[in-house]
Design a protein around this motif. Structure first.
Motif, PDB file in Angstrom:
ATOM      1  N   ALA A  12     -14.905   9.365   4.794  1.00 30.03           N
ATOM      2  CA  ALA A  12     -14.058   8.951   3.677  1.00 30.03           C
ATOM      3  C   ALA A  12     -14.845   8.115   2.673  1.00 30.03           C
ATOM      4  O   ALA A  12     -14.381   7.067   2.211  1.00 30.03           O
ATOM      5  CB  ALA A  12     -12.856   8.175   4.202  1.00 30.03           C
ATOM      6  N   ALA A  13     -16.036   8.583   2.304  1.00 27.44           N
ATOM      7  CA  ALA A  13     -16.870   7.818   1.371  1.00 27.44           C
ATOM      8  C   ALA A  13     -16.186   7.630   0.021  1.00 27.44           C
ATOM      9  O   ALA A  13     -16.409   6.622  -0.664  1.00 27.44           O
ATOM     10  CB  ALA A  13     -18.214   8.520   1.186  1.00 27.44           C
ATOM     11  N   ASP A  14     -15.342   8.585  -0.373  1.00 30.31           N
ATOM     12  CA  ASP A  14     -14.663   8.481  -1.667  1.00 30.31           C
ATOM     13  C   ASP A  14     -13.704   7.298  -1.731  1.00 30.31           C
ATOM     14  O   ASP A  14     -13.260   6.926  -2.819  1.00 30.31           O
ATOM     15  CB  ASP A  14     -13.874   9.764  -1.947  1.00 30.31           C
ATOM     16  N   TRP A  15     -13.362   6.726  -0.584  1.00 30.23           N
ATOM     17  CA  TRP A  15     -12.390   5.636  -0.554  1.00 30.23           C
ATOM     18  C   TRP A  15     -13.036   4.262  -0.678  1.00 30.23           C
ATOM     19  O   TRP A  15     -12.324   3.266  -0.838  1.00 30.23           O
ATOM     20  CB  TRP A  15     -11.584   5.709   0.742  1.00 30.23           C
ATOM     21  N   ARG A  16     -14.347   4.192  -0.609  1.00 35.40           N
ATOM     22  CA  ARG A  16     -15.002   2.889  -0.675  1.00 35.40           C
ATOM     23  C   ARG A  16     -15.127   2.439  -2.127  1.00 35.40           C
ATOM     24  O   ARG A  16     -15.577   3.205  -2.981  1.00 35.40           O
ATOM     25  CB  ARG A  16     -16.389   2.956  -0.036  1.00 35.40           C
ATOM     26  N   PRO A  17     -14.751   1.209  -2.439  1.00 33.38           N
ATOM     27  CA  PRO A  17     -14.921   0.722  -3.816  1.00 33.38           C
ATOM     28  C   PRO A  17     -16.384   0.787  -4.233  1.00 33.38           C
ATOM     29  O   PRO A  17     -17.276   0.438  -3.463  1.00 33.38           O
ATOM     30  CB  PRO A  17     -14.426  -0.730  -3.741  1.00 33.38           C
ATOM     31  N   ARG A  18     -16.626   1.260  -5.444  1.00 31.98           N
ATOM     32  CA  ARG A  18     -17.982   1.350  -5.976  1.00 31.98           C
ATOM     33  C   ARG A  18     -18.081   0.480  -7.216  1.00 31.98           C
ATOM     34  O   ARG A  18     -17.351   0.701  -8.190  1.00 31.98           O
ATOM     35  CB  ARG A  18     -18.315   2.805  -6.312  1.00 31.98           C
ATOM     36  N   PRO A  19     -18.950  -0.510  -7.196  1.00 38.22           N
ATOM     37  CA  PRO A  19     -19.028  -1.439  -8.338  1.00 38.22           C
ATOM     38  C   PRO A  19     -19.291  -0.741  -9.664  1.00 38.22           C
ATOM     39  O   PRO A  19     -18.828  -1.206 -10.711  1.00 38.22           O
ATOM     40  CB  PRO A  19     -20.187  -2.367  -7.952  1.00 38.22           C
ATOM     41  N   GLU A  20     -20.033   0.372  -9.633  1.00 39.66           N
ATOM     42  CA  GLU A  20     -20.393   1.025 -10.889  1.00 39.66           C
ATOM     43  C   GLU A  20     -19.286   1.918 -11.438  1.00 39.66           C
ATOM     44  O   GLU A  20     -19.356   2.363 -12.595  1.00 39.66           O
ATOM     45  CB  GLU A  20     -21.667   1.861 -10.696  1.00 39.66           C
ATOM     46  N   ALA A  21     -18.260   2.203 -10.644  1.00 42.43           N
ATOM     47  CA  ALA A  21     -17.180   3.084 -11.098  1.00 42.43           C
ATOM     48  C   ALA A  21     -16.171   2.288 -11.924  1.00 42.43           C
ATOM     49  O   ALA A  21     -15.657   1.264 -11.458  1.00 42.43           O
ATOM     50  CB  ALA A  21     -16.488   3.727  -9.905  1.00 42.43           C
ATOM     51  N   PRO A  22     -15.874   2.725 -13.145  1.00 41.67           N
ATOM     52  CA  PRO A  22     -14.825   2.038 -13.927  1.00 41.67           C
ATOM     53  C   PRO A  22     -13.511   2.029 -13.154  1.00 41.67           C
ATOM     54  O   PRO A  22     -13.165   3.008 -12.482  1.00 41.67           O
ATOM     55  CB  PRO A  22     -14.727   2.888 -15.202  1.00 41.67           C
ATOM     56  N   ARG A  23     -12.800   0.933 -13.252  1.00 43.87           N
ATOM     57  CA  ARG A  23     -11.590   0.771 -12.454  1.00 43.87           C
ATOM     58  C   ARG A  23     -10.334   0.943 -13.289  1.00 43.87           C
ATOM     59  O   ARG A  23     -10.216   0.395 -14.385  1.00 43.87           O
ATOM     60  CB  ARG A  23     -11.576  -0.610 -11.792  1.00 43.87           C
ATOM     61  N   GLY A  24      -9.412   1.707 -12.735  1.00 41.96           N
ATOM     62  CA  GLY A  24      -8.086   1.769 -13.315  1.00 41.96           C
ATOM     63  C   GLY A  24      -7.283   0.548 -12.900  1.00 41.96           C
ATOM     64  O   GLY A  24      -7.763  -0.332 -12.177  1.00 41.96           O
ATOM     65  N   THR A  25      -6.054   0.496 -13.350  1.00 34.41           N
ATOM     66  CA  THR A  25      -5.185  -0.625 -13.012  1.00 34.41           C
ATOM     67  C   THR A  25      -3.950  -0.108 -12.277  1.00 34.41           C
ATOM     68  O   THR A  25      -3.517   1.023 -12.489  1.00 34.41           O
ATOM     69  CB  THR A  25      -4.738  -1.386 -14.269  1.00 34.41           C
ATOM     70  N   VAL A  26      -3.414  -0.951 -11.407  1.00 35.92           N
ATOM     71  CA  VAL A  26      -2.187  -0.625 -10.689  1.00 35.92           C
ATOM     72  C   VAL A  26      -1.179  -1.732 -10.958  1.00 35.92           C
ATOM     73  O   VAL A  26      -1.479  -2.919 -10.770  1.00 35.92           O
ATOM     74  CB  VAL A  26      -2.432  -0.494  -9.173  1.00 35.92           C
ATOM     75  N   SER A  27      -0.002  -1.345 -11.404  1.00 34.47           N
ATOM     76  CA  SER A  27       1.059  -2.312 -11.677  1.00 34.47           C
ATOM     77  C   SER A  27       2.300  -1.941 -10.877  1.00 34.47           C
ATOM     78  O   SER A  27       2.568  -0.767 -10.622  1.00 34.47           O
ATOM     79  CB  SER A  27       1.379  -2.356 -13.176  1.00 34.47           C
ATOM     80  N   GLU A  28       3.030  -2.953 -10.462  1.00 37.48           N
ATOM     81  CA  GLU A  28       4.234  -2.753  -9.655  1.00 37.48           C
ATOM     82  C   GLU A  28       5.476  -2.914 -10.525  1.00 37.48           C
ATOM     83  O   GLU A  28       5.550  -3.827 -11.355  1.00 37.48           O
ATOM     84  CB  GLU A  28       4.259  -3.757  -8.505  1.00 37.48           C
TER      85      GLU A  28
END
Length: 419
Positions: free
Chosen positions: A176-192
């Motif tokens: 499940a390497a795709d699930w590990r946070p990657r510092p270089e990947a731009p991050r989306g946001t999650v709101s509740e």
């Protein structure tokens, strides 16, 4: 096309079927067991290596391993049961009872598995403070005495909270390497949010994933509706997966809606082919999200995804509203539903209906002996109905989020790429 109403009042449990084949248990563990004088060294080595322990297949196959689960008992330990996901039958619990090495505190249980297996597991420990083995309520009592493996640091958040569950992966299991946070990947946001719903008669908690801003973002975002949202986020951190897939160009920037299932009772009430729940998704949730993000209305760029009852509901949503949901990602879907009269109801509806403009991506665990017969009949039904682009595959695992994580990644990549 003959469409009948979904059954109501069905039992809230899957079919109670015995496991069709015996577990491939091995008499000898994958490691040498100590005598009383060697316990300190043995447990120090186990702590260093981590559990479960693996060894060569005694039958000589390079594609299999002997896998030994270990528990360190105490003076009062009467019995220990180990339950890897779907590698045990609740109707025959004796098969998962561990053996104690004579004169030691070592309890062990060994099974022969293919090297692409992965799964979560629990121990259930009898410390002598309950009914005696053989009592009519013994097994039910034992299942309330769950313990995590103290020698395994690999854990996964448990559904509905509680102590994280231990997980094991053999060398050739998908990672499940795709699930590990990657510092270089731009991050989306999650709101509740809390979304009002006339169809559900209340407000429903929903998480909204907004992809990171990028020049590659389309004018209208594709949409993922992922059921059981409360476990995928924040529990499993699905935002990291979406961030990484978008950063790698494997999927386009996508908006994701993750509705809460609330609790087990609500889940059974809503995720069993209920028109009002699909109406909530189509008529309330998607329009609500459309006021916040530029979302596509194209069903070919909309994915509805779910697992277990959620997988059943994902397929039902597309069956009922193909003009809005054009892609189904169903993992270990409960297509046996309901248990009793009208069994496999949705498969029957698809068999008697004209081919819909819907793509199906289905996956199931090889160890899911209850779900597999209905799953394979669904596969045959889709093929006979002309769904030539349907994908069906089986993985070596059970009814397990550990497996569903990588299957979700593969399914999204397949369904969100341009046709």
């Amino acid at each position: 096309m003959t469409v009948t109403a979904p059954p109501k009042g069905a039992p809230q449990h899957p079919p109670r079927l015995a496991r069709p084949s015996a577990l491939p248990l091995l008499a000898e563990p994958a490691c040498a067991l100590p005598g009383p004088a060697g316990l300190t060294r043995f447990w120090a080595d186990v702590s260093r290596r981590g559990t479960p322990l693996t060894g060569p297949d005694p039958l000589g196959s390079p594609d299999h391993r002997a896998v030994t689960f270990l528990w360190r008992g105490g003076p009062g330990t009467r019995a220990v049961q180990v339950m890897p996901n779907k590698l045990g039958d609740p109707r025959a619990p004796e098969g998962n009872v561990m053996r104690r090495a004579p004169g030691t505190d070592v309890w062990h249980w060994t099974v022969r598995l293919r090297t692409d297996w992965r799964g979560t597991y629990d121990f259930f420990v009898d410390e002598g403070d309950g009914p005696a083995p053989g009592h009519p309520e013994y097994w039910q009592w034992l299942r309330r005495n769950r313990r995590a493996d103290p020698y395994n640091t690999r854990r996964l958040p448990r559904r509905w909270g509680g102590e994280p569950i231990a997980c094991a992966e053999l060398p050739h299991a998908p990672r499940a390497a795709d699930w590990r946070p990657r510092p270089e990947a731009p991050r989306g946001t999650v709101s509740e949010h809390r979304v009002p719903s006339r169809h559900l008669g209340d407000h429903r908690r929903v998480w909204l994933y907004t992809p990171p801003p990028t020049a590659a973002a389309p004018a209208e975002l594709p949409v993922l509706v992922l059921l059981d949202g409360e476990h995928w986020h924040p529990g499993l951190g699905v935002a990291h997966l979406l961030d990484n897939l978008i950063a790698d160009g494997r999927i386009p920037p996508v908006a994701a809606l993750l509705p809460d299932s609330v609790d087990a009772g609500t889940r059974w009430a809503e995720l069993t082919c209920r028109p009002e729940f699909v109406a909530f998704l189509e008529e309330e949730l998607l329009p609500w999200a459309g006021t916040r993000l530029p979302l596509t209305a194209d069903p070919a760029r909309t994915v509805v995804a779910g697992q277990s009852l959620g997988g059943l509901t994902a397929a039902y949503a597309a069956f009922r509203s193909p003009h809005r949901f054009g892609n189904v990602l169903a993992q270990s879907g409960s297509f046996w539903w309901p248990d009793g009269p009208g069994a496999e109801w949705l498969t029957g509806q698809l068999a008697s209906s004209a081919r819909l403009p819907v793509r199906f991506w289905l996956s199931f665990g090889e160890q899911e002996w209850v779900a597999l017969p209905a799953a394979r009949r669904l596969r045959e039904t889709l093929a006979a109905a002309g769904y030539d682009d349907a994908v069906y595959r089986e993985f070596n695992g059970g009814h397990d989020y550990l497996c569903w994580r990588t299957e979700l990644s593969d399914g999204l990549t397949a369904l969100l790429t341009d046709r």
